[in-house]
Design a protein around this motif. Structure first.
Motif, PDB file in Angstrom:
ATOM      1  N   LEU A 160       0.831  -1.204   0.000  1.00 39.18           N
ATOM      2  CA  LEU A 160       0.000   0.000   0.000  1.00 39.18           C
ATOM      3  C   LEU A 160       0.869   1.259   0.000  1.00 39.18           C
ATOM      4  CD1 LEU A 160      -2.800  -1.122   2.498  1.00 39.18           C
ATOM      5  CD2 LEU A 160      -2.987  -0.880   0.021  1.00 39.18           C
ATOM      6  N   CYS A 161       2.000   1.209   0.716  1.00 40.50           N
ATOM      7  CA  CYS A 161       2.934   2.339   0.695  1.00 40.50           C
ATOM      8  C   CYS A 161       3.495   2.547  -0.710  1.00 40.50           C
ATOM      9  CB  CYS A 161       4.075   2.103   1.679  1.00 40.50           C
ATOM     10  SG  CYS A 161       3.655   2.417   3.402  1.00 40.50           S
ATOM     11  N   ALA A 162       3.853   1.442  -1.364  1.00 37.30           N
ATOM     12  CA  ALA A 162       4.411   1.543  -2.719  1.00 37.30           C
ATOM     13  C   ALA A 162       3.420   2.164  -3.688  1.00 37.30           C
ATOM     14  CB  ALA A 162       4.835   0.158  -3.204  1.00 37.30           C
ATOM     15  N   ASP A 231      -2.337   0.198 -24.025  1.00 39.02           N
ATOM     16  CA  ASP A 231      -1.200   1.109 -23.982  1.00 39.02           C
ATOM     17  C   ASP A 231      -0.602   1.114 -22.582  1.00 39.02           C
ATOM     18  OD1 ASP A 231      -1.687   1.888 -26.647  1.00 39.02           O
ATOM     19  OD2 ASP A 231      -3.237   3.286 -25.955  1.00 39.02           O
ATOM     20  N   ALA A 232       0.674   1.438 -22.486  1.00 38.84           N
ATOM     21  CA  ALA A 232       1.340   1.490 -21.191  1.00 38.84           C
ATOM     22  C   ALA A 232       0.684   2.553 -20.319  1.00 38.84           C
ATOM     23  CB  ALA A 232       2.823   1.807 -21.368  1.00 38.84           C
ATOM     24  N   PRO A 233       0.378   2.242 -19.057  1.00 37.59           N
ATOM     25  CA  PRO A 233      -0.239   3.233 -18.173  1.00 37.59           C
ATOM     26  C   PRO A 233       0.662   4.455 -18.005  1.00 37.59           C
ATOM     27  CG  PRO A 233      -0.345   1.043 -17.209  1.00 37.59           C
ATOM     28  CD  PRO A 233       0.568   0.949 -18.389  1.00 37.59           C
ATOM     29  N   GLU A 234       0.037   5.603 -17.842  1.00 34.46           N
ATOM     30  CA  GLU A 234       0.772   6.850 -17.699  1.00 34.46           C
ATOM     31  C   GLU A 234       0.577   7.496 -16.331  1.00 34.46           C
ATOM     32  OE1 GLU A 234       2.850   8.141 -19.852  1.00 34.46           O
ATOM     33  OE2 GLU A 234       2.514   6.767 -21.527  1.00 34.46           O
ATOM     34  N   HIS A 240      -2.955   1.825  -9.839  1.00 37.89           N
ATOM     35  CA  HIS A 240      -3.762   1.443  -8.680  1.00 37.89           C
ATOM     36  C   HIS A 240      -4.835   0.443  -9.086  1.00 37.89           C
ATOM     37  CE1 HIS A 240      -2.766   5.545  -6.578  1.00 37.89           C
ATOM     38  NE2 HIS A 240      -1.752   4.695  -6.569  1.00 37.89           N
ATOM     39  N   THR A 241      -5.490   0.696 -10.191  1.00 39.40           N
ATOM     40  CA  THR A 241      -6.543  -0.207 -10.671  1.00 39.40           C
ATOM     41  C   THR A 241      -5.969  -1.565 -11.059  1.00 39.40           C
ATOM     42  OG1 THR A 241      -7.829   1.663 -11.508  1.00 39.40           O
ATOM     43  CG2 THR A 241      -8.351  -0.508 -12.404  1.00 39.40           C
ATOM     44  N   ALA A 242      -4.840  -1.548 -11.775  1.00 36.50           N
ATOM     45  CA  ALA A 242      -4.251  -2.798 -12.258  1.00 36.50           C
ATOM     46  C   ALA A 242      -3.716  -3.658 -11.120  1.00 36.50           C
ATOM     47  CB  ALA A 242      -3.134  -2.493 -13.252  1.00 36.50           C
ATOM     48  N   LEU A 244      -4.818  -3.712  -8.022  1.00 31.12           N
ATOM     49  CA  LEU A 244      -5.817  -4.016  -6.995  1.00 31.12           C
ATOM     50  C   LEU A 244      -5.970  -5.514  -6.742  1.00 31.12           C
ATOM     51  CD1 LEU A 244      -7.911  -2.872  -5.040  1.00 31.12           C
ATOM     52  CD2 LEU A 244      -9.591  -2.928  -6.904  1.00 31.12           C
ATOM     53  N   PRO A 245      -5.997  -6.380  -7.789  1.00 29.84           N
ATOM     54  CA  PRO A 245      -6.102  -7.823  -7.518  1.00 29.84           C
ATOM     55  C   PRO A 245      -4.948  -8.361  -6.674  1.00 29.84           C
ATOM     56  CG  PRO A 245      -6.571  -7.364  -9.821  1.00 29.84           C
ATOM     57  CD  PRO A 245      -6.038  -6.098  -9.242  1.00 29.84           C
ATOM     58  N   LEU A 246      -3.742  -7.774  -6.834  1.00 29.13           N
ATOM     59  CA  LEU A 246      -2.599  -8.241  -6.049  1.00 29.13           C
ATOM     60  C   LEU A 246      -2.774  -7.880  -4.580  1.00 29.13           C
ATOM     61  CD1 LEU A 246       0.315  -7.254  -8.464  1.00 29.13           C
ATOM     62  CD2 LEU A 246      -1.031  -9.369  -8.396  1.00 29.13           C
ATOM     63  N   VAL A 247      -3.292  -6.692  -4.325  1.00 28.46           N
ATOM     64  CA  VAL A 247      -3.528  -6.258  -2.940  1.00 28.46           C
ATOM     65  C   VAL A 247      -4.624  -7.111  -2.301  1.00 28.46           C
ATOM     66  CG1 VAL A 247      -4.254  -4.337  -1.473  1.00 28.46           C
ATOM     67  CG2 VAL A 247      -2.773  -3.908  -3.438  1.00 28.46           C
TER      68      VAL A 247
END
Length: 271
Positions: A160-162, A231-234, A240-242, A244-247
Motif C-alpha cells: 500500500l505504501c508503494a 497502452d502502457a499506463p501513464e 492502482h486499478t491494475a 488491486l487484484p494483487l492487494v
C-alpha cells in the motif's frame, strides 16, 4: 533469489535501448540459457553419485503408483490452502514489483529508469534476507502460522505504501526492500505443504507446491496485464486499478493463513 537480486539491474542496463550497450534482449536471454547449460553440466560432474537403496523401498512402476502421491496431496484441502496462500504472497513481488514496478516508478512517479531499476532490485535482495530469516523465526518459535500471517500483514502495508505514498516520503529503496523481506513469508507454506501431507509424499508435495505457486502467477499475470490496458499506463491511478487484484490477494492469503493447519514443532510436540 540471489541471482534475481544481483542480476536485475545489470540485465536492465544491457538491454536498455538508450544505454551504452543496447544489446537485444533475445541475445541476453540466449546467453543466460548457455550459462544455464554449462551449470547443468557442472552439476552433473560435481554432485555425488547416488548409490541407490534396497529394492524393497520402491514400488512397482505403474500408473497407479505414479498417480497415488498426487491423489493424496490434491485430495487434502490443506494442500490447496498452502499452495494458494504461497502463490498470493509471491505475486505482489513477482508480477507487481519485478514485472511492472520499474514502469510504475518511471511513468507514474516520473523517476529516472536508473532509480526505478535500482529500487525494484531491492525486492529480490529482500528475498535473500527474508526467506531464511522468517524460516529461522518459524523454526525458533515452533510455529508456522504467526510468522506467515505477520509477514503477510507487513507485505500488505508495504504494498500500500508503494502504491499510495509518493516517492521521497519514505527513505529511498526502503519500501521495496521491506516488500521483499516480508514476502519471504511465502516460504512458510512450502514447509506447511510437506507437513500437512504424509511423509512418503513429501517430495511430490514440494513439486505440487511449486506448481500451485507458479500456477497462481500464471493466472494473475494476464489479469493484471489486461487491467493495464493496451497502452502502457501513464498515471498512478491506472496502476492502482491494475494492482488491486494483487492487494486483494494478500488479504485473501492472510485469511487462508488462519485456515491453514498449524504444523510447527511446538504443536506437534504437545499433540
Amino acid at each position: 533469489m540471489a541471482g534475481a537480486a544481483f542480476g536485475s539491474k545489470p540485465t536492465r542496463i544491457l538491454i536498455d535501448p538508450h544505454g551504452s550497450f543496447h544489446i537485444p534482449w533475445q541475445s541476453v536471454w540466449l546467453g543466460f540459457g548457455v550459462i544455464g547449460l554449462l551449470l547443468a553440466v557442472a552439476v552433473f560432474f560435481v554432485m555425488p553419485r547416488d548409490t541407490g537403496d534396497s529394492a524393497q523401498h520402491h514400488g512397482d512402476v505403474s500408473m497407479a503408483n505414479l498417480l497415488r502421491p498426487f491423489k493424496i496431496i490434491f485430495s487434502n484441502p490443506q494442500s490447496w490452502i498452502a499452495g494458494l496462500a504461497g502463490g498470493l504472497l509471491f505475486v505482489p513481488t513477482t508480477i507487481g514489483a519485478l514485472g511492472w514496478g520499474a514502469l510504475m516508478l518511471s511513468k507514474g512517479e516520473h523517476t529516472t529508469m536508473g532509480f526505478a531499476a535500482t529500487d525494484v532490485s531491492m525486492v529480490p535482495i529482500g528475498w535473500v534476507i527474508g526467506c531464511p530469516l522468517l524460516g529461522w523465526i518459524s523454526d525458533k518459535i515452533g510455529r508456522r502460522k504467526p510468522v506467515m500471517i505477520g509477514g503477510a500483514l507487513v507485505l500488505l502495508a508495504a504494498s500500500l505504501c508503494a502504491l499510495y505514498v509518493p516517492v521521497g516520503v519514505m527513505p529511498h529503496y526502503s519500501v521495496a526492500l521491506i516488500m521483499g523481506i516480508a514476502s519471504g513469508a511465502a516460504m512458510i507454506p512450502f514447509s506447511s505443504m510437506k507437513e500437512v501431507n504424509p511423509p512418503e509424499v513429501k517430495g511430490t508435495a514440494a513439486g505440487v507446491m511449486n506448481f500451485l505457486v507458479f500456477g497462481t502467477t500464471g493466472i494473475m499475470s494476464p489479469l493484471v496485464s489486461a487491467l493495464m490496458g493496451k497502452d502502457a499506463p501513464e498515471t498512478m491511478e491506472q496502476f492502482h486499478t491494475a494492482f488491486l487484484p494483487l492487494v486483494i490477494g494478500i488479504g485473501i492469503a492472510i485469511v487462508l493463513g488462519f485456515l491453514l493447519k498449524e504444523t510447527g514443532w511446538k504443536v506437534r510436540k504437545t499433540s
